[in-house]
Design a protein around this motif. Structure first.
Motif, PDB file in Angstrom:
ATOM      1  N   UNK A  57     114.926 -46.395 -11.878  1.00 34.54           N
ATOM      2  CA  UNK A  57     114.462 -45.037 -11.591  1.00 34.54           C
ATOM      3  C   UNK A  57     113.267 -44.690 -12.478  1.00 34.54           C
ATOM      4  N   UNK A  58     113.419 -44.946 -13.797  1.00 29.93           N
ATOM      5  CA  UNK A  58     112.328 -44.590 -14.714  1.00 29.93           C
ATOM      6  C   UNK A  58     111.109 -45.480 -14.507  1.00 29.93           C
ATOM      7  N   UNK A  59     111.352 -46.713 -14.122  1.00 27.66           N
ATOM      8  CA  UNK A  59     110.219 -47.611 -13.811  1.00 27.66           C
ATOM      9  C   UNK A  59     109.448 -47.061 -12.623  1.00 27.66           C
ATOM     10  N   UNK A  60     110.176 -46.585 -11.609  1.00 31.41           N
ATOM     11  CA  UNK A  60     109.526 -46.010 -10.419  1.00 31.41           C
ATOM     12  C   UNK A  60     108.698 -44.775 -10.795  1.00 31.41           C
ATOM     13  N   UNK A  61     109.256 -43.944 -11.709  1.00 38.83           N
ATOM     14  CA  UNK A  61     108.522 -42.760 -12.157  1.00 38.83           C
ATOM     15  C   UNK A  61     107.243 -43.162 -12.873  1.00 38.83           C
ATOM     16  N   UNK A  62     107.332 -44.223 -13.671  1.00 36.78           N
ATOM     17  CA  UNK A  62     106.159 -44.720 -14.402  1.00 36.78           C
ATOM     18  C   UNK A  62     105.081 -45.174 -13.415  1.00 36.78           C
ATOM     19  N   UNK A  63     105.514 -45.927 -12.389  1.00 33.84           N
ATOM     20  CA  UNK A  63     104.563 -46.405 -11.379  1.00 33.84           C
ATOM     21  C   UNK A  63     103.965 -45.230 -10.615  1.00 33.84           C
ATOM     22  N   UNK A  64     104.793 -44.215 -10.348  1.00 28.45           N
ATOM     23  CA  UNK A  64     104.293 -43.041  -9.623  1.00 28.45           C
ATOM     24  C   UNK A  64     103.217 -42.330 -10.437  1.00 28.45           C
ATOM     25  N   UNK A  65     103.434 -42.211 -11.754  1.00 24.43           N
ATOM     26  CA  UNK A  65     102.435 -41.588 -12.627  1.00 24.43           C
ATOM     27  C   UNK A  65     101.133 -42.374 -12.596  1.00 24.43           C
ATOM     28  N   UNK A  66     101.263 -43.699 -12.665  1.00 21.37           N
ATOM     29  CA  UNK A  66     100.104 -44.595 -12.623  1.00 21.37           C
ATOM     30  C   UNK A  66      99.310 -44.362 -11.337  1.00 21.37           C
ATOM     31  N   UNK A  67     100.038 -44.297 -10.199  1.00 16.53           N
ATOM     32  CA  UNK A  67      99.344 -44.158  -8.915  1.00 16.53           C
ATOM     33  C   UNK A  67      98.756 -42.766  -8.743  1.00 16.53           C
ATOM     34  N   UNK A  68      99.435 -41.746  -9.301  1.00 19.53           N
ATOM     35  CA  UNK A  68      98.912 -40.396  -9.174  1.00 19.53           C
ATOM     36  C   UNK A  68      97.530 -40.304  -9.812  1.00 19.53           C
ATOM     37  N   UNK A  69      97.389 -40.879 -11.008  1.00 23.05           N
ATOM     38  CA  UNK A  69      96.094 -40.802 -11.698  1.00 23.05           C
ATOM     39  C   UNK A  69      95.022 -41.578 -10.942  1.00 23.05           C
ATOM     40  N   UNK A  70      95.435 -42.657 -10.249  1.00 21.49           N
ATOM     41  CA  UNK A  70      94.436 -43.504  -9.607  1.00 21.49           C
ATOM     42  C   UNK A  70      93.772 -42.789  -8.435  1.00 21.49           C
ATOM     43  N   UNK A  71      94.311 -41.618  -8.018  1.00 19.21           N
ATOM     44  CA  UNK A  71      93.704 -40.902  -6.906  1.00 19.21           C
ATOM     45  C   UNK A  71      92.423 -40.175  -7.334  1.00 19.21           C
ATOM     46  N   UNK A  72      92.263 -39.917  -8.636  1.00 11.36           N
ATOM     47  CA  UNK A  72      91.119 -39.125  -9.088  1.00 11.36           C
ATOM     48  C   UNK A  72      90.065 -40.030  -9.737  1.00 11.36           C
ATOM     49  N   UNK A  73      89.278 -40.700  -8.898  1.00 11.33           N
ATOM     50  CA  UNK A  73      88.308 -41.665  -9.439  1.00 11.33           C
ATOM     51  C   UNK A  73      87.129 -40.971 -10.093  1.00 11.33           C
ATOM     52  N   UNK A  74      86.661 -39.888  -9.451  1.00 15.33           N
ATOM     53  CA  UNK A  74      85.498 -39.192  -9.988  1.00 15.33           C
ATOM     54  C   UNK A  74      85.834 -38.595 -11.358  1.00 15.33           C
ATOM     55  N   UNK A  75      87.082 -38.115 -11.488  1.00 18.66           N
ATOM     56  CA  UNK A  75      87.519 -37.566 -12.771  1.00 18.66           C
ATOM     57  C   UNK A  75      87.441 -38.638 -13.855  1.00 18.66           C
ATOM     58  N   UNK A  76      87.839 -39.866 -13.479  1.00 16.14           N
ATOM     59  CA  UNK A  76      87.794 -40.961 -14.443  1.00 16.14           C
ATOM     60  C   UNK A  76      86.363 -41.258 -14.856  1.00 16.14           C
ATOM     61  N   UNK A  77      85.441 -41.204 -13.875  1.00 13.77           N
ATOM     62  CA  UNK A  77      84.028 -41.469 -14.183  1.00 13.77           C
ATOM     63  C   UNK A  77      83.495 -40.378 -15.119  1.00 13.77           C
ATOM     64  N   UNK A  78      83.863 -39.124 -14.836  1.00 13.70           N
ATOM     65  CA  UNK A  78      83.441 -38.023 -15.693  1.00 13.70           C
ATOM     66  C   UNK A  78      83.919 -38.230 -17.116  1.00 13.70           C
ATOM     67  N   UNK A  79      85.170 -38.634 -17.247  1.00 10.04           N
ATOM     68  CA  UNK A  79      85.725 -38.888 -18.574  1.00 10.04           C
ATOM     69  C   UNK A  79      84.979 -39.994 -19.290  1.00 10.04           C
ATOM     70  N   UNK A  80      84.593 -41.005 -18.533  1.00  8.61           N
ATOM     71  CA  UNK A  80      83.890 -42.137 -19.132  1.00  8.61           C
ATOM     72  C   UNK A  80      82.522 -41.713 -19.678  1.00  8.61           C
ATOM     73  N   UNK A  81      81.806 -40.883 -18.903  1.00  5.83           N
ATOM     74  CA  UNK A  81      80.493 -40.405 -19.352  1.00  5.83           C
ATOM     75  C   UNK A  81      80.639 -39.593 -20.639  1.00  5.83           C
ATOM     76  N   UNK A  82      81.667 -38.711 -20.674  1.00  3.57           N
ATOM     77  CA  UNK A  82      81.903 -37.909 -21.877  1.00  3.57           C
ATOM     78  C   UNK A  82      82.270 -38.820 -23.058  1.00  3.57           C
ATOM     79  N   UNK A  83      83.113 -39.817 -22.802  1.00  2.00           N
ATOM     80  CA  UNK A  83      83.505 -40.755 -23.863  1.00  2.00           C
ATOM     81  C   UNK A  83      82.302 -41.451 -24.469  1.00  2.00           C
ATOM     82  N   UNK A  84      81.413 -41.910 -23.597  1.00  2.77           N
ATOM     83  CA  UNK A  84      80.248 -42.664 -24.057  1.00  2.77           C
ATOM     84  C   UNK A  84      79.336 -41.777 -24.907  1.00  2.77           C
ATOM     85  N   UNK A  85      79.109 -40.531 -24.441  1.00  2.00           N
ATOM     86  CA  UNK A  85      78.223 -39.627 -25.174  1.00  2.00           C
ATOM     87  C   UNK A  85      78.770 -39.322 -26.569  1.00  2.00           C
TER      88      UNK A  85
END
Lengths: 268, 283
Positions: free
Chosen positions: A7-35
């Motif tokens: 059950x908890x493994x499934x929740x972990x995978x669900x969290x992983x997949x939820x974040x993967x839906x926001x690609x542009x957000x990840x790119x934004x974070x990367x630009x901020x990280x680099x700066x």
């Protein structure tokens, strides 16, 4: 037992997949990280050079490693203190969570760990890679540090989620936890070594930092991965992290059980 | 007749302007009142906001506990840079920081409501809130600036006064423009809101650093394109009579208003461009 783990493994995978839906957000974070990374490199390199090239065991190459590992971890560890759970405690929706046949703390930590692990892919690794290309950094050669480092990063992620969980469940008594959240945000960044490595702190401030779980979230994983203190030092840091995780997680369980009795859901 | 007509028109214009500003004043006053209604909560907000400022200063102080000078500046000279940057940024954040909420309006489709009112949308958004708690952080900046001015050996005179006033007003305007600039880009970025944090909050971080430690790409980005060096470092260098680093000579400390004008041009351009791109929330 195996069914529970699944059950908890499934929740972990669900969290992983939820974040993967926001690609542009990840790119934004990367630009901020680099700066921010480039600005940190500028001021910290200047500090090392002003000290004559060596400062508390850091030279420019190891300082660069510190900067880019910290920027890489930034998207995965929670240094803001904000969670969905805090809102659910405030508006009473947490009552629904309590009806589910899972442990509230374990389910929350599993989901957040999944999201954090995903963030390592589009934000963590590219940050370190960009740092290596633009500034250059020094990583250890022995696989021991990578093995211990992986464990240490995972521990850091879970410790940060477990500490933020404490703020959320404090809401059973406080209702509004924004004050605690801001306190966490300020303290975790500073004492966790986000802007200045803890080795550069004056002695007394270093002791204050070590008395909190914050270095376990960011500074220790960085020190383990960069191999600064040798294999023995790295193992010690991982042990310290395990101790903090046990303490923070146990407090979370106690607070959840006590808070559950206090929870009063308004309305009908 | 002609000589009597001019003041009358002038007075009528002032009255008309006052009438037009009334809705904005009413909203702002209500926002200010609502924050002070819950006293304990407001006191906590002020306290935590001050803490943010103090810890940011502590980060700089920790570096100086290891070395005596960084980028050609001692700690009390850096206090001048930190104070100017933090005071100007906090005041801009107080009055413009809530533009950061635009992505929430866009996602929820609630921006469309603003179109129904007979007022410019940007002006409505700016005057829709006032984060009074940032006053505490501004106070930390002001204190750092005061100590810096008193101890870093700045020679007092009209020259310093003018530099200080120009620097503060332009710095405030520059940071405010960054918030508008970022808001304009939000129409395109939506989920990528964090991208603009790189120059808004990254800009604040850059502004409190001695620009002399920057690499050339950083000098291009934060020295000129997002003119962060103009908000604090350059006025401080000019006030202290220090030589500026490569690409950032000390006389640029007098050009802070140019940086503010440039930022507003870019900010308003991005805002117009974004607003034209917006197709409505549907429904």
């Amino acid at each position: 037992m195996r069914a529970t783990a699944r059950v908890y493994w499934r929740l972990l995978v669900a969290g992983f997949r939820r974040k993967s839906a926001y690609r542009l957000a990840a790119l934004g974070g990367l630009v901020a990280n680099l700066t921010f990374g480039l600005l940190k490199v500028a001021i910290l390199f200047a500090t090392v050079r002003a000290a004559g090239g060596h400062l508390h065991g850091y030279d420019t190459a190891s300082m660069s490693t510190y900067v880019w590992l910290s920027q890489g971890l930034l998207g995965s560890v929670n240094l803001t203190g904000r969670t969905d759970l805090a809102l659910r405690v405030k508006d009473g929706q947490v009552a629904v969570d309590f009806l589910r046949p899972v442990d509230l703390q374990a389910a929350t930590l599993a989901t957040e760990a999944g999201e954090s692990l995903y963030a390592l892919l589009p934000r963590g690794l590219p940050s370190v890679l960009l740092g290596a290309v633009t500034v250059g950094l020094r990583l250890p050669t022995s696989p021991v540090f990578y093995l211990l480092g992986a464990v240490s990063v995972l521990l850091g992620i879970v410790i940060s989620a477990a500490t933020v969980y404490l703020i959320a469940v404090a809401g059973f008594w406080l209702v509004e936890t924004r004050g605690l959240q801001i306190l966490y945000m300020v303290a975790s960044g500073f004492l966790g070594g986000l802007y200045v490595p803890i080795m550069l702190f004056p002695r007394w401030l270093g002791i204050v930092a070590a008395a909190t779980p914050f270095p376990s979230i960011m500074m220790y994983p960085i020190d383990v991965l960069s191999g600064l203190g040798g294999a023995g030092g790295a193992a010690e840091l991982v042990l310290a992290q395990l101790a903090w995780l046990a303490g923070v997680a146990a407090s979370g369980q106690l607070l959840t059980r006590a808070g559950r009795r206090r929870l009063e859901v308004q309305g009908g | 007749m002609a000589s009597a007509g001019a003041p009358v028109t002038g007075a009528a214009e002032t009255a008309g302007l006052r009438e037009r500003l009334r809705p904005y004043r009413a909203v702002l006053a209500s926002r200010a009142r609502s924050q002070r209604a819950y006293r304990t909560s407001f006191a906590l907000d002020l306290g935590s906001s001050a803490l943010v400022g103090v810890v940011e200063l502590a980060e700089v102080w920790v570096l100086f506990s290891n070395v005596t000078a960084l980028g050609g500046m001692r700690f009390n000279q850096i206090l001048l840079v930190f104070g100017l940057a933090d005071l100007a940024f906090s005041l801009a954040d107080l009055s413009f920081g809530h533009l950061d909420n635009l992505p929430d309006f866009l996602r929820a489709g609630t921006l469309d409501v603003f179109y129904l009112r007979p007022q410019p949308i940007l002006l409505q958004l700016i005057t829709s809130d006032l984060s009074l708690r940032r006053l505490a952080r501004a106070a930390v900046g002001a204190a750092a600036l005061g100590i810096g001015l008193a101890t870093s050996g700045v020679s007092w005179g009209p020259r310093t006064m003018v530099l200080l006033a120009l620097g503060l007003v332009s710095g405030y305007a520059t940071f405010a423009a960054l918030f508008v600039w970022a808001a304009g880009l939000q129409f395109f970025l939506l989920d990528g809101a964090e991208m603009t944090n790189a120059f808004v909050y990254g800009g604040r971080y850059a502004a409190s650093q001695p620009a002399s430690v920057w690499s050339r790409p950083l000098k291009l980005i934060f020295g000129f394109f997002f003119p962060m060096a103009f908000t604090a470092y350059l006025p401080a260098v000019t006030m202290l009579g220090l030589p500026g680093p490569d690409w950032l000579p000390a006389w640029l400390g007098w050009c802070t208003p140019a940086a503010a004008v440039w930022s507003w041009l870019m900010g308003l351009l991005c805002w117009r461009w974004g607003l034209r791109h917006y197709q409505g929330g549907g429904g």
